[in-house]
Design an enzyme around this catalytic site. Structure first.
Site, PDB file in Angstrom:
ATOM      1  CB  SER A 120      -0.950   0.025   1.201  1.00  0.00           C
ATOM      2  OG  SER A 120      -0.228   0.119   2.418  1.00  0.00           O
ATOM      3  CE  LYS A 157      -2.768   2.168   4.089  1.00  0.00           C
ATOM      4  NZ  LYS A 157      -2.142   0.980   4.737  1.00  0.00           N
TER       5      LYS A 157
END
Length: 207
Positions: A120, A157
């Protein structure tokens, strides 16, 4: 970290250390190198902070997170030039040495190493299997990369602040990883801010 907040307040909930509560003594035999490390990191104040952080954070540290407690220092040559095409003589540019403990670690008691899992964050240069050097003492700023615990799961993230709060942004152009926003009923807790990423660059090391 609770819903709608960007991080814990510095020293929230902690009482100042005073002479009245410093009644216990620790005596330990260490190597000369460990003694120098103890002194270089702040001596008794550093030890008290490490013990306090350990007590406060042990419930939120997953078993797979590896604490960093440097006891040895190894300096390597540092050259002043940037390598482009060709390779000039190292003797021409050698000026000083660099210790990776000093480069990678700002707060040793709060520093952990975690391994990246998944794809990701590949557009941020973070690939599956890379090592992240994470500082738990830092409060995230806008665009920092963070490790966040959401309920019982962990994710890495980019931390994005907005006028309404914040959200977590994946960095993968495939579109397979949507942004993550706090939802009602979820428990969010900041694990730490990613300071560095370490990755292998040889075919044999990368498998």
């Amino acid at each position: 970290m609770t819903k709608g907040r960007g991080g814990k307040r510095d020293n929230a909930g902690r009482k100042p250390l005073g002479d009245k509560i410093l009644a216990a003594t620790i005596i330990a035999r260490v190597t000369p190198g460990q003694k120098e490390t103890f002194k270089a990191n702040g001596g008794g104040q550093w030890l008290r902070l490490a013990l306090t952080n350990l007590k406060e954070n042990q419930r939120s540290i997953p078993s797979w997170a590896q604490a960093v407690m440097p006891v040895h220092h190894a300096s390597v040559p540092l050259f002043e030039y940037s390598v482009q095409a060709g390779f000039p003589s190292p003797a021409e540019s050698y000026k000083e040495t660099l210790d990776f403990n000093d480069l990678l670690i700002e707060n040793a008691p709060a520093t952990f190493v975690l391994r990246v899992s998944g794809q990701s964050m590949i557009d941020a240069g973070m690939c599956d299997g890379d090592l992240m050097v994470v500082d738990r003492s830092r409060t995230p700023k806008n665009n920092d990369i963070v490790v966040m615990q959401i309920d019982n799961d962990y994710t890495v993230k980019r931390f994005i602040k907005t006028s309404d709060g914040f959200y977590l942004k994946a960095e993968n152009a495939s579109g397979l990883y949507p942004d993550i926003y706090p939802k009602e009923g979820e428990q969010w807790m900041l694990f730490g801010v990613v300071n560095y990423v370490i990755k292998p660059m040889t075919a044999t090391r990368m498998g």
